[in-house]
Design an enzyme around this catalytic site. Structure first.
Site, PDB file in Angstrom:
ATOM      1  N   PHE A  16      35.518  27.280  42.489  1.00  0.00           N
ATOM      2  CA  PHE A  16      36.120  26.087  43.076  1.00  0.00           C
ATOM      3  C   PHE A  16      37.652  26.129  43.095  1.00  0.00           C
ATOM      4  O   PHE A  16      38.280  25.134  43.475  1.00  0.00           O
ATOM      5  CB  PHE A  16      35.683  24.836  42.304  1.00  0.00           C
ATOM      6  CG  PHE A  16      34.200  24.594  42.347  1.00  0.00           C
ATOM      7  CD1 PHE A  16      33.592  24.123  43.491  1.00  0.00           C
ATOM      8  CD2 PHE A  16      33.417  24.864  41.244  1.00  0.00           C
ATOM      9  CE1 PHE A  16      32.234  23.914  43.533  1.00  0.00           C
ATOM     10  CE2 PHE A  16      32.050  24.653  41.278  1.00  0.00           C
ATOM     11  CZ  PHE A  16      31.457  24.179  42.426  1.00  0.00           C
TER      12      PHE A  16
ATOM     13  N   GLU B   4      41.599  28.659  42.332  1.00  0.00           N
ATOM     14  CA  GLU B   4      42.309  29.926  42.214  1.00  0.00           C
ATOM     15  C   GLU B   4      43.406  29.803  41.170  1.00  0.00           C
ATOM     16  O   GLU B   4      43.818  28.694  40.805  1.00  0.00           O
ATOM     17  CB  GLU B   4      42.922  30.318  43.562  1.00  0.00           C
ATOM     18  CG  GLU B   4      41.917  30.497  44.687  1.00  0.00           C
ATOM     19  CD  GLU B   4      42.581  30.745  46.032  1.00  0.00           C
ATOM     20  OE1 GLU B   4      43.798  30.515  46.137  1.00  0.00           O
ATOM     21  OE2 GLU B   4      41.881  31.163  46.967  1.00  0.00           O
ATOM     22  N   VAL B   5      43.874  30.957  40.704  1.00  0.00           N
ATOM     23  CA  VAL B   5      45.018  31.024  39.796  1.00  0.00           C
ATOM     24  C   VAL B   5      46.106  31.839  40.483  1.00  0.00           C
ATOM     25  O   VAL B   5      45.857  32.969  40.916  1.00  0.00           O
ATOM     26  CB  VAL B   5      44.637  31.681  38.454  1.00  0.00           C
ATOM     27  CG1 VAL B   5      45.833  31.665  37.501  1.00  0.00           C
ATOM     28  CG2 VAL B   5      43.450  30.969  37.822  1.00  0.00           C
TER      29      VAL B   5
ATOM     30  N   GLY C  31      43.889  35.375  40.276  1.00  0.00           N
ATOM     31  CA  GLY C  31      42.437  35.377  40.183  1.00  0.00           C
ATOM     32  C   GLY C  31      41.858  34.171  40.886  1.00  0.00           C
ATOM     33  O   GLY C  31      42.577  33.326  41.437  1.00  0.00           O
ATOM     34  N   GLU C  32      40.525  34.070  40.871  1.00  0.00           N
ATOM     35  CA  GLU C  32      39.869  32.954  41.535  1.00  0.00           C
ATOM     36  C   GLU C  32      38.510  32.710  40.920  1.00  0.00           C
ATOM     37  O   GLU C  32      37.937  33.572  40.250  1.00  0.00           O
ATOM     38  CB  GLU C  32      39.725  33.229  43.034  1.00  0.00           C
ATOM     39  CG  GLU C  32      38.863  34.443  43.376  1.00  0.00           C
ATOM     40  CD  GLU C  32      38.805  34.701  44.868  1.00  0.00           C
ATOM     41  OE1 GLU C  32      38.884  33.724  45.628  1.00  0.00           O
ATOM     42  OE2 GLU C  32      38.689  35.870  45.252  1.00  0.00           O
ATOM     43  N   GLY C  33      38.000  31.497  41.131  1.00  0.00           N
ATOM     44  CA  GLY C  33      36.675  31.115  40.696  1.00  0.00           C
ATOM     45  C   GLY C  33      35.924  30.457  41.834  1.00  0.00           C
ATOM     46  O   GLY C  33      36.323  30.531  43.006  1.00  0.00           O
TER      47      GLY C  33
ATOM     48  N   LYS D  99      46.974  26.944  38.184  1.00  0.00           N
ATOM     49  CA  LYS D  99      45.541  26.829  38.458  1.00  0.00           C
ATOM     50  C   LYS D  99      45.365  25.749  39.523  1.00  0.00           C
ATOM     51  O   LYS D  99      45.782  24.608  39.323  1.00  0.00           O
ATOM     52  CB  LYS D  99      44.772  26.462  37.195  1.00  0.00           C
ATOM     53  CG  LYS D  99      44.796  27.522  36.116  1.00  0.00           C
ATOM     54  CD  LYS D  99      43.925  27.095  34.947  1.00  0.00           C
ATOM     55  CE  LYS D  99      43.931  28.132  33.850  1.00  0.00           C
ATOM     56  NZ  LYS D  99      43.063  27.732  32.716  1.00  0.00           N
TER      57      LYS D  99
ATOM     58  N   ASP E 126      36.634  34.080  24.785  1.00  0.00           N
ATOM     59  CA  ASP E 126      36.932  35.261  25.609  1.00  0.00           C
ATOM     60  C   ASP E 126      38.231  35.909  25.142  1.00  0.00           C
ATOM     61  O   ASP E 126      39.089  36.269  25.937  1.00  0.00           O
ATOM     62  CB  ASP E 126      37.024  34.868  27.083  1.00  0.00           C
ATOM     63  CG  ASP E 126      37.046  36.095  28.008  1.00  0.00           C
ATOM     64  OD1 ASP E 126      36.625  37.176  27.559  1.00  0.00           O
ATOM     65  OD2 ASP E 126      37.486  35.963  29.158  1.00  0.00           O
TER      66      ASP E 126
END
Length: 816
Positions: A534, A536-537, A530-532, A568, A672
């Site tokens: 700023f 990534e994972v 995944g990514e955000g 991360k 979450d």
């Protein structure tokens, strides 16, 4: 490069030895400057820090590359004996090219003069390309490069599909996996391109292949209907922009002797904006039993507009095999204002009257003007209608006002007890929260007034006392975390971050927990999880991790084998605030030591990019794990599907409750909790994680604000959605939803019959508590005692919800 189509400003490099060896001099067969691009320092073995990068400005289909060293009229003698290529379609996610045998290193030059051309098999589809020199010993290198290919007119940037399967054959089994797919591959393929877009069509007999030294079935991606009870395979295609689609061509194998046929029917859904269109397109190809052999099936897409297409291919026989899928589309959305007409120079025998051109332009301008007037009238009528509706549905001024606001990319909700707050004081981007109905009013920009809390037994009271009662009602339960105390729900790498009271955070900041620095070179990238914004994972393998861990932490893996970890990674260009948040997350994670919570194993913080390395479980997340299994019973026996017993489900639920009991003992709030954030190991071991939000696979589980997936509203309590209250009690609510997922084997999304807006509307019913709220139904496998636990988690009053200690104890009592 040598033709000049690529401009100097589109050629960059990691470094340069001097101005005369800058990136712009890295053009094949050119001698300007000092004759090539040369990095600033000597290239070391196993170092991939230096690169020459080309921006092609749009997606291109690249089939061939060329390299050359630095000659400079006999002055230079530097070249790269080997190199690797990395490419990207969006500039953020970089993919290492590998050939069909999995080899990444490409043989380069043996001298500074000769041009060496190399076919890219498979070809790549990219906008950005990096050439990265590789050496087996320390040496100076210089490079000139060239790219050969064409613009990628399909506009396809990724396809998501189930992983291909294996067919048993008398000699060797046929593997129909997508071996060159460049996205994430676990149990499905996501966010990548591969064999379905490599330009190679499979042979009539799939037991042979175009490429030598590979296995039977290599050219095809295929599935068997035994693995798909629904009777179809779903593939989703994402494009660079909204397009006008005319046809889709699917190259299918048709080998009846092996029970492989083209699809019986395809049903395609189209998405132009955020939502999928309700009306799909269905197409059934004509059967051809007399002429067995691979063929293209052309699907008429009827000029549908979309930026994504989701196609369900229905089986016609036991197997369905595809080798290539292409799209014909046009990116033009409307007629240009001044179309180019043929000139007399184009055809000397044909003259065009300039008056016709003026008439055409005048007509177009008139049409556009009329459309603008119509749009203005429609908008004015909508505004006037909203004003009338608002006036007719105005409620008491002293009623409780719930305010939803977004500030600085966070969401925080405040409630106001005064009726004197004006609309101008709000700065929310919410335009509408609740649909109009007898119990709701249309909010103006942000304000959404909820009616007072009443029951049938209570007599009418004044508006002032009603407001006070409602204010007291929403203040029940544990103290909620104020906006200043809440860590942003979505962390810098895209996953959620735990909410921690300011007091607890102050206590944490006074302690130092030693976390080992791990050598980056011992991490092997497997896939991006995944990514955000700023970071990534990534899923990686870590060699020698056992040597870096304390004795209290035991791996169920021999020391000579790599450990599966989640990494991360913070992007090097992240700002100071993102770096501070990342380091704060490391400090938080370093405190968590529980058998049912993912643990921080090590870090890489001595140099960029900053990394934190956490556990990962071999069976992936619980959502995907359960969706591939069935409950024990006659149906599972008939379908030959893997099963999970009811006792195992209770065991996994009890582990989640145990992990949450540990978090609640620290006053940590997860925010979450869901099956997508629980990882599965051996023997149904469960560990709670935090990066489900970063995964594109689960973007549909989050309510989008300003285009970003941030709110898991289907798992959130009413007070979290309306008031921004996140407590252990709201985590208990999410646990009830998670338990509901588990008992349904994750076959259905919570409240799947409701839209996102209706889910939010339902939270208003929980607030009013007039017995009109909708609860999740009791799953078929769920006994009454377990459903009572779920219902207790969804009680309106936070004080009446069970603690995780009580939930854990109740689940343990249910186990044999």
């Amino acid at each position: 490069m040598s033709g000049g189509q690529i401009q100097d400003e589109d050629i960059s490099a990691s470094s340069q030895w001097s101005e005369s060896t800058a990136a712009r001099y890295g053009r094949l067969d050119f001698e300007e400057g000092d004759g090539a691009w040369c990095p600033e320092i000597t290239v070391e073995p196993d170092s991939l820090k230096e690169f020459l990068q080309i921006d092609l400005r749009s997606l291109h289909f690249i089939t061939l590359v060329g390299t050359q060293g630095r000659h400079a009229g006999g002055i230079g003698n530097e070249f790269s004996q080997m190199y690797k290529i990395k490419y990207s379609r969006d500039g953020s996610r970089w993919i290492s090219w590998r050939n069909r045998q999995g080899k990444q290193v490409i043989e380069g030059n043996r001298n500074a003069y000769d041009i060496v051309l190399k076919d890219l098999e498979p070809p790549i589809i990219a906008r950005y390309v990096r050439f990265m020199p590789v050496t087996d010993h320390s040496m100076n290198v210089c490079m000139r490069v060239e790219l050969y290919g064409c613009e990628w007119l399909d506009g396809l940037v990724s396809y998501n599909a189930p992983v291909g399967e294996q067919m048993s054959l008398p000699a060797l089994p046929a593997y129909f996996n997508d071996s060159v797919y460049d996205g994430a591959v676990i149990h499905s393929m996501t966010e990548g391109l591969g064999q379905l877009t490599d330009g190679v069509c499979g042979l009539d007999d799939f037991t042979h292949s175009h490429v030598y030294n590979v296995w039977p079935g290599y050219d095809y991606v295929g599935w068997t209907n035994e693995s798909f009870p629904s009777g179809y395979v779903e593939i989703m295609f994402e494009f660079d922009r909204t397009r006008n689609f005319t046809t889709m061509k699917v190259h299918c194998n048709n080998m009846p002797s092996r029970h492989a046929k083209a699809f019986r029917q395809v049903v395609c859904y189209f998405r132009s904006e955020a939502d999928w269109e309700a009306a799909p397109l269905a197409f059934g190809p004509a059967e051809d039993e007399e002429n067995p052999g691979a063929r293209f099936v052309t699907v008429n897409l009827a000029n549908r507009m979309a930026s994504a297409i989701k196609c369900q291919f229905h089986f016609a026989d036991a197997w369905m095999l595809f080798s290539e899928i292409t799209f014909q589309s046009d990116t033009a959305m409307c007629l240009p204002l001044s179309p180019r007409l043929p000139s007399p120079e184009d055809d000397p025998t044909h003259k065009i009257d300039d008056s016709n051109t003026r008439i055409l332009i005048g007509c177009l301008v008139a049409i556009i003007f009329i459309l603008v007037v119509i749009i203005v009238i429609i908008l004015w009528r909508q505004v006037w209608q909203k004003m009338l509706e608002k006036a007719s549905r105005r409620m008491l001024d002293d009623e409780l006002t719930a305010s939803l606001s977004i500030q600085s990319e966070t969401f925080a909700y405040t409630h106001n007890q005064s009726s004197t707050i004006s609309e101008q004081e709000s700065n929310s981007t919410y335009e509408r929260i609740f649909p109009l109905g007898p119990d709701y009013q249309e909010p103006s920009r942000i304000i959404c007034k909820l009616p007072e809390e009443t029951t049938k037994q209570q007599p009418p009271v004044s508006s002032k006392s009603t407001a006070a009662a409602a204010a007291a009602a929403v203040q029940d339960g544990a103290p909620h975390y104020a906006e200043a105390d809440i860590v942003n729900l979505q962390g810098v790498t895209g996953g959620n971050t735990y909410a921690i009271p300011a007091l607890a955070m102050d206590l944490l900041s006074g302690k130092d927990v030693a976390v080992e620095e791990f050598p980056r070179k011992m991490l092997t990238f497997k896939e991006k999880l995944g990514e955000g914004q700023f970071g990534e994972v990534h899923l990686c393998e870590a060699e020698g991790m056992q040597e870096f861990m304390n004795k209290e932490f035991l791996f169920d893996i021999p020391e000579d084998q790599p450990v599966l970890v989640a990494v991360k990674m913070l992007r090097s260009d992240a700002d100071k605030n993102a770096r501070n948040d990342f380091l704060k997350e490391i400090k938080i994670m370093s405190r968590l030591k529980d058998p049912n919570i993912i643990r921080l194993l090590a870090v890489c913080i001595y140099s960029d990019p900053l990394c934190m390395i956490t556990e990962y479980m071999e069976n992936g997340d619980l959502n995907q794990f359960l969706s591939r299994h069935e409950p024990e019973g006659q149906l599972a026996v008939l379908s030959n599907a893997p099963t999970v017993s009811f006792n195992s489900l209770c065991y996994m639920a009890a582990q989640i409750a145990s992990g949450m009991k540990y978090l609640s003992s620290l006053n940590f709030v997860h925010r979450d909790l869901a099956t997508r954030n629980c990882l599965v190991g051996k023997n149904y071991t469960i560990k709670i994680a935090d990066f489900g939000m970063s995964r594109n696979l689960y973007s549909g589980d989050y309510y989008r604000i300003q285009g970003r997936a941030v709110l898991p509203i289907r798992w959130m309590s009413w007070e979290s959605i309306l008031l921004g209250k996140f407590t252990t009690a709201s985590d208990a609510w999410a646990f009830g939803v998670t338990l509901w997922e588990i008992l349904n084997f994750c076959k259905e999304q919570p409240y799947s019959q409701l839209t996102d807006e209706q889910v939010i509307e339902n939270t208003g019913e929980f607030f009013r508590d007039q017995k009109r709220q909708i609860y999740l139904p009791q799953p078929v496998l769920c006994p009454d005692s377990l459903y009572k636990i779920m219902l207790s988690c969804w009680r309106r009053n936070t004080k009446e919800r069970p603690s995780f200690q009580e939930i854990h104890r109740a689940l343990l009592e249910m186990q044999p």
